[in-house]
Write an enzyme that holds these catalytic residues in place. Structure first.
Site, PDB file in Angstrom:
ATOM      1  CD  GLU A 459      -2.204 -17.647  81.302  1.00  0.00           C
ATOM      2  OE1 GLU A 459      -1.059 -17.284  80.988  1.00  0.00           O
ATOM      3  OE2 GLU A 459      -2.793 -18.617  80.746  1.00  0.00           O
ATOM      4  CG  HIS A 529       1.959 -10.763  74.514  1.00  0.00           C
ATOM      5  ND1 HIS A 529       1.431 -11.515  73.497  1.00  0.00           N
ATOM      6  CD2 HIS A 529       2.482 -11.652  75.405  1.00  0.00           C
ATOM      7  CE1 HIS A 529       1.641 -12.804  73.749  1.00  0.00           C
ATOM      8  NE2 HIS A 529       2.268 -12.909  74.907  1.00  0.00           N
TER       9      HIS A 529
END
Length: 725
Positions: A459, A529
């Site tokens: 990321e 998440h």
């Protein structure tokens, strides 16, 4: 018995050295150019340290004295189309790139300084001193030097922070079909940083035209490279990614230039990235005018041994040997460079009338005005054809169809890629699985080959690559993070780099990009998440944030966001919105008003303020409670875009406010909003601002605990009942 066979790396690793005959073979004019440039940079750095010693430099002064050869030798073969960036110790690289740009025919001993050369040195010095005449108008200082027009894309104070951006420059070159390259300069410390390693991997996987130039000066502040890593030959990093790598004497300007010639021939022909390690030494401490030995982490003997291999003296010896220059000419060059820098220092400093004899001050008229502090954080709203602007509430039945929210996301992006070939989409799995992990990129890889880029799980690396593409400006990157929680993984690139780039470098260039963030609340994916990032993102200067609650809003907000010159985060609810079927526009080109909220229900007793899927829960709660609530859908969440006119008008009418959000308290968006409403609208409030939000803990995997952790309709109803009581 097992069979054991030695493996060979997939790329070569080379020690590169120049010999006397190499100096003999080079055009004398080029040797003069390198020598003059190194002397200019040395004199420049000495003047910076002198000003710092007089307390005229606010902040650090990371000098590059001793490292001039690596900068001059590596920059000489570059063109203005080639782009560089670097670290906090980057004066020499910036100057080498800029001097080549303004003096493409090189430098000659004894020649007068051209006005362009003087301007480069003055503006760089002014920037380091924090003055309006600097390249970043004083905002960048010593660590943030940028002159984008000549390919100097910006130095950086975060160790390793600039490296992913350079992969973005390289990707832009690759997409544009040019032979230009990116060169990213960093030191031994950054060689151990995760974002650097992610960038190396992406560059290798995609064969990007980039040179990773490691200035190994052997010290990260006071910690040696031997203490930091098992193999202090830092170019070994390239082998782990299949990148050919070269190691060169960083005190020898010609050796660096020759190795760059070889490396650039490799990179420019589409063979992928390269690593160059220049073995060099900084004469002074991390910051300021004292040697490292003054702080006890280096010996005077070690420092003396490196000074015996001074890059300027090495070049001078060859010029004398080849009868290109004599000692008198070289001494005159040294004096001329010192004199020029004294004159430029005199342009920015003057005797302090209130100080002791000999004390200087910065000339007051050169400081940027205080009013400049927030200029250029973001761009102005763009002009849009009024015929394209819709409110989102004005669609007739024949202008709508029925579709799933996630399919509208894919359709809207398809339309933008269809009408603008600058648009790229990148992220994990976006190129496969029939539209990525949830289908939001469905159809895009097939219809736009080469513009939908499936990335490694990295990321920081690919978000920074998107930031580099945005800074380059030729393409428009759309970066997808599979879950919003992953902003923490890419935090440096999102907050320190992308969000601050425009303002930090003076506010003169756009940073246009989109970052799509999927919010995984109520998906059962648990604590790591399920974050709503609105509260975190709203603390970051530079980002705009949109939060569409309907498919109609998604299209109009996306189109508006992509017209700005700013980085925009798009928040998307996964389970709570993606699968919903509802009204969807057949027109995919309209724009919702910039910075304008929507009143979803008018009421007189309380103002409910929310975003995303909680807007519908507010509407449901109002109906269940019987309270005449006015429901505002914020749409734009960042502080600069928030619609205070709509909020103020509503609060003046209802005199009560409830802020509703789904996520946890710790990353709450409503906390700052409640405080700001109290500050701005105190005189119209008949009660404290109430908040509905999730619990302290992040959602758990257990369905029961997940439900308890997130705010829901019943929580809103209970809060409205409090108002009735």
């Amino acid at each position: 018995m097992p069979t054991i066979e030695p493996l060979k790396p997939s790329a070569g690793w080379y020690q590169f050295s120049a010999v006397e005959s190499d100096w003999d073979a080079v055009d004398p004019a080029q040797l003069e150019t390198m020598t003059v440039q190194m002397h200019l940079i040395r004199a420049f750095e000495e003047q910076v340290l002198e000003l710092a010693g007089q307390k005229l430099i606010n902040g650090p002064a990371h000098s590059s004295i001793g490292q001039e050869a690596g900068a001059v030798g590596s920059a000489l073969p570059l063109t203005t189309a080639d782009q560089i960036n670097g670290s906090h110790r980057g004066h020499h690289q910036f100057l080498a790139k800029a001097l080549n740009a303004v003096a493409p025919d090189g430098f000659r001993l004894g020649a007068d300084w051209t006005p362009d050369v003087v301007t480069v040195l003055y503006r760089t010095l002014a920037e380091i001193a924090g003055l309006s005449d600097g390249y970043c108008h004083g905002r960048g200082g010593s660590m943030h030097l940028q002159w984008k027009e000549i390919g100097a894309m910006g130095t950086n104070a975060i160790v390793g922070g600039a490296v992913p951006f350079a992969t973005g420059f390289a990707k832009a070159h690759q997409l544009a079909g040019t032979d230009a390259v990116a060169v990213t300069y960093f030191g031994d410390g950054a060689s151990n940083i995760g974002s650097t390693l992610e960038a190396l991997n992406i560059a290798a996987a995609w064969k990007l035209p980039i040179v990773f130039f490691i200035e190994n000066n052997h010290y990260a502040v006071s910690t040696t490279d031997e203490e930091s890593t098992a193999d202090a030959r830092l170019s070994v990093r390239g082998l782990g990614f299949g990148i050919p790598s070269w190691r060169v004497d960083g005190q020898d300007a010609l050796a660096v230039k020759l190795v760059m010639d070889e490396v650039l021939a490799h990179v420019r022909t589409g063979q992928g990235p390269a690593v160059v390690e220049a073995d060099t030494y900084r004469y002074f401490h991390q910051n300021g005018p004292f040697p490292g030995s003054a702080f006890g982490y280096r010996s005077k003997e070690e420092e003396a041994s490196w000074r015996d291999r001074d890059p300027l003296q090495m070049a001078e010896r060859h010029l004398e040997r080849l009868d290109i220059a004599d000692r008198e000419q070289l001494d005159a060059l040294r004096r001329a460079c010192k004199q020029l820098m004294r004159e430029l220092a005199g342009r920015i400093a003057e005797p302090d009338p209130a100080g002791r004899p000999g004390q200087l001050r910065i000339r007051p008229e050169l400081w940027p005005p205080a009013s400049f502090i927030d200029v250029g954080i973001r761009g102005d709203w763009p002009d849009v054809d009024p015929a394209r602007v819709r409110t989102g509430l004005d669609f007739t039945a024949d202008e709508l169809t029925t579709a799933r929210f996630v399919d509208v996301i894919a359709a809207a992006m398809h339309r933008r890629m269809e009408t603008d070939d600058r648009v790229l989409v990148l992220g994990e799995d976006v190129h496969k699985l029939n539209g990525g992990s949830r289908g939001a990129t469905k159809g895009l890889p097939q219809d736009f080959p080469g513009r939908v880029l499936g990335t490694p799980i990295a990321e920081a690396g690919f978000t920074g690559l998107g930031g580099g593409i945005a800074l380059d400006g030729r393409f428009y990157p759309v970066v997808e993070l599979m879950y919003a929680d992953f902003i923490w993984v890419a935090a440096d690139q999102i907050f320190n780099q992308i969000g601050r780039a425009r303002h930090m470098f003076g506010g003169d260039h756009d940073m246009a990009m989109l970052m799509r963030l999927k919010i995984g609340t109520t998906t059962g994916y648990g604590s790591q998440h399920s974050m709503d990032p609105a509260g975190v993102l709203s603390t970051s200067v530079g980002w705009r944030i949109i939060a569409p609650s309907t498919a109609v809003d998604y299209v109009g907000l996306l189109n508006a966001a992509m017209l700005t010159g700013d980085p925009v985060a798009v928040l998307e609810h996964d389970a709570d919105l993606y699968k919903l079927e509802g009204p969807a526009p057949t027109d995919l080109d309209y724009v919702l008003p910039f910075g304008k909220a929507a009143v979803r229900r008018e009421g007189s007793e309380v103002t409910l303020i929310s975003y995303l899927s909680m807007v519908q829960r507010c509407l449901d709660a109002v109906e269940q409670s019987g309270v005449d609530g006015e429901v505002i859908d914020l749409r734009w969440l960042d502080r600069a875009s928030l619609d205070w006119d709509t909020i103020t008008e509503s609060v003046r009418k209802t005199n009560r406010v409830v802020i509703v959000e789904q996520g946890a308290q710790g990353t709450s968006y409503g906390g700052w909003l409640a405080g700001e409403i109290g500050r701005r609208l105190f005189d119209w409030l008949d009660a404290p601002v109430l908040r509905v939000q999730g619990g302290e803990a992040a959602p758990s995997i257990s369905k029961a605990l997940e439900t308890a952790a997130n705010a829901n309709t019943d929580d809103i109803v209970a809060t409205l009942d409090e108002l009735k009581g």
